[in-house]
Design a protein around this motif. Structure first.
Motif, PDB file in Angstrom:
ATOM      1  N   ASP A   1     -27.607   1.970 -39.096  1.00  0.00           N
ATOM      2  CA  ASP A   1     -29.059   1.720 -38.836  1.00  0.00           C
ATOM      3  C   ASP A   1     -29.225   0.445 -37.967  1.00  0.00           C
ATOM      4  O   ASP A   1     -28.562  -0.591 -38.541  1.00  0.00           O
ATOM      5  N   GLY A   2     -29.754   0.521 -36.858  1.00  0.00           N
ATOM      6  CA  GLY A   2     -30.016  -0.794 -36.183  1.00  0.00           C
ATOM      7  C   GLY A   2     -28.557  -0.834 -35.462  1.00  0.00           C
ATOM      8  O   GLY A   2     -27.833  -0.040 -35.197  1.00  0.00           O
ATOM      9  N   GLN A   3     -28.419  -2.217 -35.032  1.00  0.00           N
ATOM     10  CA  GLN A   3     -27.280  -2.402 -34.064  1.00  0.00           C
ATOM     11  C   GLN A   3     -26.111  -3.334 -35.003  1.00  0.00           C
ATOM     12  O   GLN A   3     -26.463  -4.333 -35.709  1.00  0.00           O
ATOM     13  N   ILE A   4     -24.862  -2.899 -34.994  1.00  0.00           N
ATOM     14  CA  ILE A   4     -24.036  -3.726 -35.898  1.00  0.00           C
ATOM     15  C   ILE A   4     -22.993  -3.907 -34.672  1.00  0.00           C
ATOM     16  O   ILE A   4     -22.701  -3.294 -33.517  1.00  0.00           O
ATOM     17  N   ARG A   5     -22.283  -5.166 -35.167  1.00  0.00           N
ATOM     18  CA  ARG A   5     -20.996  -5.392 -34.063  1.00  0.00           C
ATOM     19  C   ARG A   5     -19.739  -5.560 -34.791  1.00  0.00           C
ATOM     20  O   ARG A   5     -19.717  -6.046 -36.001  1.00  0.00           O
ATOM     21  N   ARG A   6     -18.833  -4.934 -34.291  1.00  0.00           N
ATOM     22  CA  ARG A   6     -17.496  -4.965 -34.796  1.00  0.00           C
ATOM     23  C   ARG A   6     -16.616  -5.131 -33.723  1.00  0.00           C
ATOM     24  O   ARG A   6     -16.994  -5.081 -32.419  1.00  0.00           O
ATOM     25  N   ASP A   7     -15.238  -5.424 -33.763  1.00  0.00           N
ATOM     26  CA  ASP A   7     -14.208  -5.838 -32.783  1.00  0.00           C
ATOM     27  C   ASP A   7     -14.036  -4.271 -32.062  1.00  0.00           C
ATOM     28  O   ASP A   7     -13.835  -4.092 -30.825  1.00  0.00           O
ATOM     29  N   VAL A   8     -13.871  -3.368 -32.982  1.00  0.00           N
ATOM     30  CA  VAL A   8     -13.764  -1.892 -32.359  1.00  0.00           C
ATOM     31  C   VAL A   8     -14.400  -0.881 -32.804  1.00  0.00           C
ATOM     32  O   VAL A   8     -14.887  -0.767 -34.030  1.00  0.00           O
ATOM     33  N   VAL A   9     -14.727  -0.099 -31.856  1.00  0.00           N
ATOM     34  CA  VAL A   9     -15.551   1.194 -32.280  1.00  0.00           C
ATOM     35  C   VAL A   9     -14.642   2.553 -31.918  1.00  0.00           C
ATOM     36  O   VAL A   9     -14.213   2.337 -30.947  1.00  0.00           O
TER      37      VAL A   9
ATOM     38  N   THR B   1     -25.906   5.916 -31.243  1.00  0.00           N
ATOM     39  CA  THR B   1     -26.047   7.037 -32.593  1.00  0.00           C
ATOM     40  C   THR B   1     -27.544   7.229 -32.543  1.00  0.00           C
ATOM     41  O   THR B   1     -28.624   6.507 -31.931  1.00  0.00           O
ATOM     42  N   ALA B   2     -27.942   8.298 -33.201  1.00  0.00           N
ATOM     43  CA  ALA B   2     -29.419   8.560 -33.359  1.00  0.00           C
ATOM     44  C   ALA B   2     -30.340   7.308 -34.134  1.00  0.00           C
ATOM     45  O   ALA B   2     -31.384   6.956 -33.472  1.00  0.00           O
ATOM     46  N   ASN B   3     -29.777   6.684 -34.877  1.00  0.00           N
ATOM     47  CA  ASN B   3     -30.402   5.368 -35.340  1.00  0.00           C
ATOM     48  C   ASN B   3     -30.030   4.071 -35.057  1.00  0.00           C
ATOM     49  O   ASN B   3     -30.587   3.169 -35.643  1.00  0.00           O
ATOM     50  N   GLY B   4     -29.138   3.922 -34.210  1.00  0.00           N
ATOM     51  CA  GLY B   4     -28.655   2.621 -33.928  1.00  0.00           C
ATOM     52  C   GLY B   4     -27.585   2.722 -32.890  1.00  0.00           C
ATOM     53  O   GLY B   4     -27.383   3.698 -32.176  1.00  0.00           O
ATOM     54  N   ALA B   5     -26.764   1.587 -32.970  1.00  0.00           N
ATOM     55  CA  ALA B   5     -25.699   1.585 -32.156  1.00  0.00           C
ATOM     56  C   ALA B   5     -24.740   0.470 -32.697  1.00  0.00           C
ATOM     57  O   ALA B   5     -24.780  -0.473 -33.343  1.00  0.00           O
ATOM     58  N   VAL B   6     -23.265   0.815 -32.014  1.00  0.00           N
ATOM     59  CA  VAL B   6     -22.249  -0.319 -32.382  1.00  0.00           C
ATOM     60  C   VAL B   6     -21.948  -1.066 -31.348  1.00  0.00           C
ATOM     61  O   VAL B   6     -21.505  -0.421 -30.447  1.00  0.00           O
ATOM     62  N   LEU B   7     -22.027  -2.328 -31.200  1.00  0.00           N
ATOM     63  CA  LEU B   7     -21.451  -3.035 -29.926  1.00  0.00           C
ATOM     64  C   LEU B   7     -19.993  -3.535 -30.391  1.00  0.00           C
ATOM     65  O   LEU B   7     -19.727  -3.835 -31.558  1.00  0.00           O
ATOM     66  N   ALA B   8     -19.196  -3.412 -29.663  1.00  0.00           N
ATOM     67  CA  ALA B   8     -17.709  -3.766 -29.839  1.00  0.00           C
ATOM     68  C   ALA B   8     -17.050  -4.384 -28.774  1.00  0.00           C
ATOM     69  O   ALA B   8     -17.627  -4.037 -27.478  1.00  0.00           O
ATOM     70  N   ASP B   9     -15.873  -4.923 -28.802  1.00  0.00           N
ATOM     71  CA  ASP B   9     -15.015  -5.488 -27.582  1.00  0.00           C
ATOM     72  C   ASP B   9     -14.334  -4.249 -27.025  1.00  0.00           C
ATOM     73  O   ASP B   9     -13.818  -4.306 -25.888  1.00  0.00           O
ATOM     74  N   MET B  10     -13.840  -3.492 -27.991  1.00  0.00           N
ATOM     75  CA  MET B  10     -12.977  -2.527 -27.541  1.00  0.00           C
ATOM     76  C   MET B  10     -13.405  -1.125 -28.197  1.00  0.00           C
ATOM     77  O   MET B  10     -13.971  -1.010 -29.239  1.00  0.00           O
ATOM     78  N   ALA B  11     -13.106  -0.196 -27.638  1.00  0.00           N
ATOM     79  CA  ALA B  11     -13.196   1.383 -27.906  1.00  0.00           C
ATOM     80  C   ALA B  11     -12.301   2.433 -27.958  1.00  0.00           C
ATOM     81  O   ALA B  11     -11.259   2.407 -27.066  1.00  0.00           O
ATOM     82  N   VAL B  12     -12.282   3.244 -28.857  1.00  0.00           N
ATOM     83  CA  VAL B  12     -11.101   4.374 -28.905  1.00  0.00           C
ATOM     84  C   VAL B  12     -12.241   5.668 -28.801  1.00  0.00           C
ATOM     85  O   VAL B  12     -12.933   6.003 -29.681  1.00  0.00           O
TER      86      VAL B  12
END
Ligand SMILES: Cc1cc2nc3c(=O)[nH]c(=O)nc-3n(C[C@H](O)[C@H](O)[C@H](O)COP(=O)(O)OP(=O)(O)OC[C@H]3O[C@@H](n4cnc5c(N)ncnc54)[C@H](O)[C@@H]3O)c2cc1C
Length: 463
Positions: free
Chosen positions: A27-35, A224-235
């Motif tokens: 829900d909303g935006q979250i921030r992680r190192d990796v998504v 995603t439908a309800n939010g987004a993940v911001l990250a430095d890296m992705a797989v």
């Protein structure tokens, strides 16, 4: 054919409990190192490897974990290299195929490690697999495959008729070698095992969380439908489903593959077929047959035919024609049990690259995004080990040990439609024709073989 039940969720989930710790939506935006996009073996093993290095990781899975191939497969933990070790050796040469074999050997050892570290009983039986020919015309294929495995250092043992008899191999096995590593596993429990280790390492898993778009310019953003993940890296670990979010359309062909399990065998039926240790069997058909026993005493048959949809549209998962075919093959292989009854069927998707090998690429050349796919029908050990390679790629570590799979530039692109459909179906027709010759011979030869006194049958029945 007697009635059977089609299981959209697959058979294995019936005894793999849902994961209690997963979250439902972002829900909303979250921030992680990796998504990590995709909660199959590739996504979960990547998440685990990165969390173990101290990174915060969110896995976004559009269904429940394992909703792709990972909880739908046949559970063979085998030593297949590409389509087959013999062809891979011819194509890659000795040195590079040895590299493949080394990585695969580590991947197979890693399956046992994951199972034991997780503490989840995944019904893993590390008894190897049989690569088995079903008729005389397949003997050369079995020998070639054996020689290729042996040459690249994979632990294999050729079996003669006496060995097969002593092992009490099923009568349909005409020739075989024993792969001395790997075995079979309950794949959905194995997904749970990986997820548990990942969560214990701090990974957050979000289910029912479909990623609609991945933006990799600058920081990564997975919507995603309800939010987004911001990250430095992705797989990006969406494998055969990648085309649905506009990715890998020129790199993989997604094929649908189906599986059937029978009702549990009665003690009499079980005694009739011998196969004392129940070593899982796969055949060197053009379209492989996977045949194994389940932990609750059923026979499972998988693959045999693959189906290709048009563009991103997949063929229906519930396909009675394919299930009928699987049952007919089972009847051919096990004429000793004419009262064999089908119980459940399901289908899943595999991704095939143009050179039939998996690939781990820096997405569009970006060092902070890796996209991995293309294991074909043999991804269980490789995909669940891939996380260590993918983590090294993201963290700028040396990846020489897996150089064969990393940023492979020389793959032929998969053609766009309608060419893809035409090429795919032409390939399939040729493969089916070649397999029909093998299978016709198998039907003739098995009747003759069964007419011979089979000491193995009586010894097993008297056990
Ligand atoms: C019927 C069948 C039998 C097989 N048998 C064997 C076998 O016996 N032995 C073997 O070694 N291999 C086998 N395989 C192959 C093996 O299962 C795969 O190679 C392996 O599971 C690939 O893992 P993965 O994580 O890369 O892909 P997947 O398990 O397909 O994971 C991809 C995940 O991404 C998710 N996803 C897709 N789109 C999105 C999105 N937009 N947002 C969020 N998530 C998304 C999917 O839901 C899925 O969970 C078989 C495969 C099938 C289908």
């Amino acid at each position: 054919m007697q009635p059977y039940e089609f299981l959209p969720e697959g058979f294995w989930r019936k005894d793999s409990p849902p994961n209690a710790r997963v979250k439902r939506t972002v829900d909303g935006q979250i921030r992680r190192d990796v998504v990590v996009v995709g909660g199959g073996y590739t996504g979960l093993s990547s998440a685990l490897a990165l969390a173990q290095q101290g990174y915060s990781v969110a896995v976004l899975e559009r269904g429940v974990i394992g909703s792709g191939a990972s909880a739908y497969n046949c559970g063979h933990v085998g030593i297949q290299l590409g389509k087959n070790p013999y062809l891979t050796l011819n194509k890659l040469g000795l040195e590079r195929t040895r590299m493949y074999a080394d990585v695969l050997t580590q991947a197979i050892a890693n399956v046992g490690t994951i199972v034991s570290q997780s503490g989840i009983d995944c019904h893993y039986r590390a008894i190897g697999n049989l690569t088995a020919g079903v008729s005389e015309p397949q003997r050369r294929d079995v020998e070639n495959t054996f020689e290729a495995c042996d040459k690249v250092g994979l632990p294999v043992k050729m079996l003669d008729r006496r060995d097969l008899s002593q092992m009490d191999a099923p009568a349909f096995v005409d020739s075989a070698f024993h792969e001395l590593i790997g075995g079979d596993i309950q794949p959905a429990l194995y997904v749970q095992a990986l997820a548990k280790l990942a969560e214990d390492a701090g990974v957050e898993i979000y289910e029912d969380c479909s990623v609609t778009r991945v933006n990799t310019s600058g920081h990564v953003r997975a919507d995603t439908a309800n939010g987004a993940v911001l990250a430095d890296m992705a797989v990006i670990a969406t494998n055969a489903y990648s085309g649905e979010i506009g990715l890998l359309r020129r790199s993989i062909m997604p094929w649908s593959v189906s599986v059937m399990v029978t009702e549990p065998l009665t003690p009499h039926q079980r005694a009739c077929i011998g196969w004392r240790n129940g070593e899982p069997i796969h055949t060197p058909h053009q379209m492989i047959e996977n045949i194994r026993l389940t932990h609750d005493g059923r026979i499972l048959i998988g693959t045999k035919r693959a189906r290709l949809g048009w563009g991103d549209r997949h063929p229906p998962a519930n396909d009675p024609v394919t299930f009928q075919l699987l049952f007919e093959v089972l009847r051919d292989r096990f004429p000793e049990i004419p009262d064999l009854r089908p119980a459940y069927t399901w289908s899943g998707r595999v991704a095939i690259s143009s050179d039939l090998l998996p690939f781990f690429d820096h997405f569009e050349g970006r060092k902070n995004v890796v996209i991995a796919a293309g294991y074909g029908g043999h991804g269980l050990p490789m995909a669940s080990y891939s996380g260590t390679i993918i983590a090294d790629m993201l963290l700028g570590n040396n990846t020489d040990r897996a150089a064969l799979f990393v940023n492979r530039k020389r793959r032929l692109p998969i053609p766009p439609e309608p060419l893809r459909w035409v090429v795919g179906h032409a390939m399939k027709r040729k493969m089916v024709e070649a397999d029909s010759i093998i299978d016709a011979a198998a039907r003739r030869e098995l009747s003759a073989r069964r007419a011979l006194p089979r000491i193995v049958r009586t010894t097993y029945a008297g056990d």
